[in-house]
Design a protein around this motif. Sequence first.
Motif, PDB file in Angstrom:
ATOM      1  N   LEU A  25       1.135  -0.691   0.681  1.00 44.10           N
ATOM      2  CA  LEU A  25       0.266   0.015   0.125  1.00 44.10           C
ATOM      3  C   LEU A  25       0.895   1.384  -0.011  1.00 44.10           C
ATOM      4  N   HIS A  26       2.038   1.060   0.188  1.00 42.32           N
ATOM      5  CA  HIS A  26       3.114   2.456   0.002  1.00 42.32           C
ATOM      6  C   HIS A  26       3.379   2.618  -2.281  1.00 42.32           C
ATOM      7  N   HIS A  27       2.966   1.519  -2.884  1.00 44.90           N
ATOM      8  CA  HIS A  27       3.433   1.539  -3.640  1.00 44.90           C
ATOM      9  C   HIS A  27       1.592   2.492  -4.824  1.00 44.90           C
ATOM     10  N   PRO A  28       1.942   3.321  -5.653  1.00 42.16           N
ATOM     11  CA  PRO A  28       1.144   3.608  -6.922  1.00 42.16           C
ATOM     12  C   PRO A  28      -0.198   2.341  -7.177  1.00 42.16           C
ATOM     13  N   GLY A  29       0.791   1.307  -7.208  1.00 46.04           N
ATOM     14  CA  GLY A  29       0.034   0.399  -8.313  1.00 46.04           C
ATOM     15  C   GLY A  29      -1.090  -0.359  -7.613  1.00 46.04           C
ATOM     16  N   GLN A  30      -0.058  -0.409  -6.148  1.00 49.08           N
ATOM     17  CA  GLN A  30      -1.318  -1.740  -5.433  1.00 49.08           C
ATOM     18  C   GLN A  30      -2.485  -0.371  -4.484  1.00 49.08           C
ATOM     19  N   SER A  34      -6.244  -0.782  -4.830  1.00 52.56           N
ATOM     20  CA  SER A  34      -6.496  -1.298  -3.189  1.00 52.56           C
ATOM     21  C   SER A  34      -8.186  -0.072  -3.029  1.00 52.56           C
ATOM     22  N   TRP A  35      -7.931   0.860  -3.833  1.00 50.76           N
ATOM     23  CA  TRP A  35      -8.616   2.531  -3.314  1.00 50.76           C
ATOM     24  C   TRP A  35     -10.321   2.008  -2.887  1.00 50.76           C
ATOM     25  N   TYR A  36     -10.540   0.246  -2.950  1.00 50.31           N
ATOM     26  CA  TYR A  36     -12.033   0.276  -1.848  1.00 50.31           C
ATOM     27  C   TYR A  36     -11.303   0.372  -0.587  1.00 50.31           C
ATOM     28  N   PHE A  37     -10.234   0.393  -0.159  1.00 48.62           N
ATOM     29  CA  PHE A  37      -9.892   0.100   1.335  1.00 48.62           C
ATOM     30  C   PHE A  37     -10.316   1.295   2.129  1.00 48.62           C
ATOM     31  N   PHE A  38     -10.196   2.543   1.196  1.00 54.25           N
ATOM     32  CA  PHE A  38     -10.152   3.680   1.921  1.00 54.25           C
ATOM     33  C   PHE A  38     -11.572   4.055   1.393  1.00 54.25           C
ATOM     34  N   PHE A  39     -12.155   4.160   0.738  1.00 55.70           N
ATOM     35  CA  PHE A  39     -13.393   4.097   0.372  1.00 55.70           C
ATOM     36  C   PHE A  39     -14.600   3.441   1.083  1.00 55.70           C
ATOM     37  N   PHE A  40     -14.012   2.159   2.075  1.00 57.00           N
ATOM     38  CA  PHE A  40     -14.896   1.914   3.004  1.00 57.00           C
ATOM     39  C   PHE A  40     -14.706   2.017   4.002  1.00 57.00           C
ATOM     40  N   ASP A  41     -13.554   2.944   4.461  1.00 59.55           N
ATOM     41  CA  ASP A  41     -13.138   3.440   5.641  1.00 59.55           C
ATOM     42  C   ASP A  41     -14.124   4.951   6.075  1.00 59.55           C
ATOM     43  N   LEU A  42     -15.020   5.396   4.702  1.00 61.00           N
ATOM     44  CA  LEU A  42     -15.651   5.509   5.138  1.00 61.00           C
ATOM     45  C   LEU A  42     -16.575   6.161   6.337  1.00 61.00           C
ATOM     46  N   PRO A  43     -17.522   6.942   7.179  1.00 61.01           N
ATOM     47  CA  PRO A  43     -18.712   6.111   7.999  1.00 61.01           C
ATOM     48  C   PRO A  43     -20.192   5.998   6.984  1.00 61.01           C
ATOM     49  N   ASP A  44     -20.456   5.002   7.090  1.00 63.12           N
ATOM     50  CA  ASP A  44     -21.843   5.122   6.905  1.00 63.12           C
ATOM     51  C   ASP A  44     -22.102   4.809   5.400  1.00 63.12           C
ATOM     52  N   LEU A  45     -21.481   5.877   4.599  1.00 62.36           N
ATOM     53  CA  LEU A  45     -21.400   5.524   3.114  1.00 62.36           C
ATOM     54  C   LEU A  45     -21.610   4.404   2.441  1.00 62.36           C
ATOM     55  N   PRO A  46     -20.208   4.088   2.563  1.00 62.03           N
ATOM     56  CA  PRO A  46     -20.144   1.886   1.967  1.00 62.03           C
ATOM     57  C   PRO A  46     -21.091   1.417   2.302  1.00 62.03           C
ATOM     58  N   GLU A  47     -22.256   1.136   4.352  1.00 62.06           N
ATOM     59  CA  GLU A  47     -23.034   0.324   3.323  1.00 62.06           C
ATOM     60  C   GLU A  47     -24.263   1.022   3.178  1.00 62.06           C
ATOM     61  N   SER A  48     -24.561   2.008   2.658  1.00 60.43           N
ATOM     62  CA  SER A  48     -25.438   2.589   1.494  1.00 60.43           C
ATOM     63  C   SER A  48     -25.318   2.121   0.045  1.00 60.43           C
ATOM     64  N   TRP A 120      -2.246 -18.613  -5.558  1.00 55.26           N
ATOM     65  CA  TRP A 120      -3.204 -17.361  -5.867  1.00 55.26           C
ATOM     66  C   TRP A 120      -3.010 -17.374  -7.426  1.00 55.26           C
ATOM     67  N   GLY A 121      -3.906 -16.667  -7.097  1.00 56.94           N
ATOM     68  CA  GLY A 121      -5.253 -16.365  -8.714  1.00 56.94           C
ATOM     69  C   GLY A 121      -3.869 -15.004  -9.377  1.00 56.94           C
ATOM     70  N   GLN A 122      -3.144 -15.613 -10.263  1.00 53.29           N
ATOM     71  CA  GLN A 122      -1.887 -14.301 -11.127  1.00 53.29           C
ATOM     72  C   GLN A 122      -3.008 -13.653 -11.754  1.00 53.29           C
ATOM     73  N   ARG A 123      -3.995 -13.606 -12.456  1.00 49.73           N
ATOM     74  CA  ARG A 123      -5.155 -12.688 -13.212  1.00 49.73           C
ATOM     75  C   ARG A 123      -5.763 -11.635 -11.921  1.00 49.73           C
ATOM     76  N   ASP A 124      -5.469 -11.541 -10.497  1.00 44.19           N
ATOM     77  CA  ASP A 124      -5.751 -11.181  -9.511  1.00 44.19           C
ATOM     78  C   ASP A 124      -5.736  -9.378  -9.529  1.00 44.19           C
ATOM     79  N   ARG A 125      -7.396  -8.823 -10.092  1.00 46.82           N
ATOM     80  CA  ARG A 125      -7.258  -7.602 -10.034  1.00 46.82           C
ATOM     81  C   ARG A 125      -7.087  -6.808  -9.197  1.00 46.82           C
ATOM     82  N   TYR A 126      -6.896  -7.139  -7.941  1.00 50.86           N
ATOM     83  CA  TYR A 126      -7.267  -6.551  -6.936  1.00 50.86           C
ATOM     84  C   TYR A 126      -6.367  -6.714  -6.052  1.00 50.86           C
ATOM     85  N   LEU A 127      -4.981  -7.258  -6.248  1.00 50.73           N
ATOM     86  CA  LEU A 127      -3.428  -7.749  -5.442  1.00 50.73           C
ATOM     87  C   LEU A 127      -2.700  -7.962  -6.452  1.00 50.73           C
TER      88      LEU A 127
END
Length: 176
Positions: A25-30, A34-48, A120-127
């Motif tokens: 998570l210190h590298h721009p590509g990752q 992993s953008w959704y990690f930070f979206f999920f950190d928001l209060p309440d909005l992700p659940e909606s 490990w799936g080599q076509r992993d779009r998230y990791l």
Amino acid sequence: MNHPEVVERLAILNAAHPRKLSQGLHHPGQLRRSWYFFFFDLPDLPESVVHANHWHFFRHFLHDAHPAYTPEEMDRYIAAWSQPGAATGMINYYRSSVRTPPKQAEEAIRQVKAPTLVIWGQRDRYLGEDLAEPEHDGVPNLDRVERLPDASHWVHHDEAERVNQVLTEFFAPAKN
């Protein structure tokens, strides 16, 4: 893992060791992956958002699977996500990963001494594939990283027969 001493053998499917993920998570590509990690950190909005449009947000994450999930399989996922508290529980996993201060997170990591297999799936779009192999000091008895070139993040779905075969072979010694 808080109590690695209770694990005799460990298999991991497309999940990075916490230390590797933190480094990643210190590298721009990752970070982009992993953008959704930070979206999920928001209060309440992700659940909606995840509930909206018949779970479109979560269903979108499953689109990488090959073969595609059937309508019946998707209905089972939706039924599980719809259980009271289920979506928040899933989101809280990501909230915890970004809310825990790095030093505290590092101190909480325990060495896993049990024989460990990573599939490990080599076509992993998230990791990124560089996250697949844990460092030796964290997992000194790594059996291997079984890389499946045609599998996505959903390796258990994409290559079900191969994953089951590898898991069966890996866990067979534990039965004796």
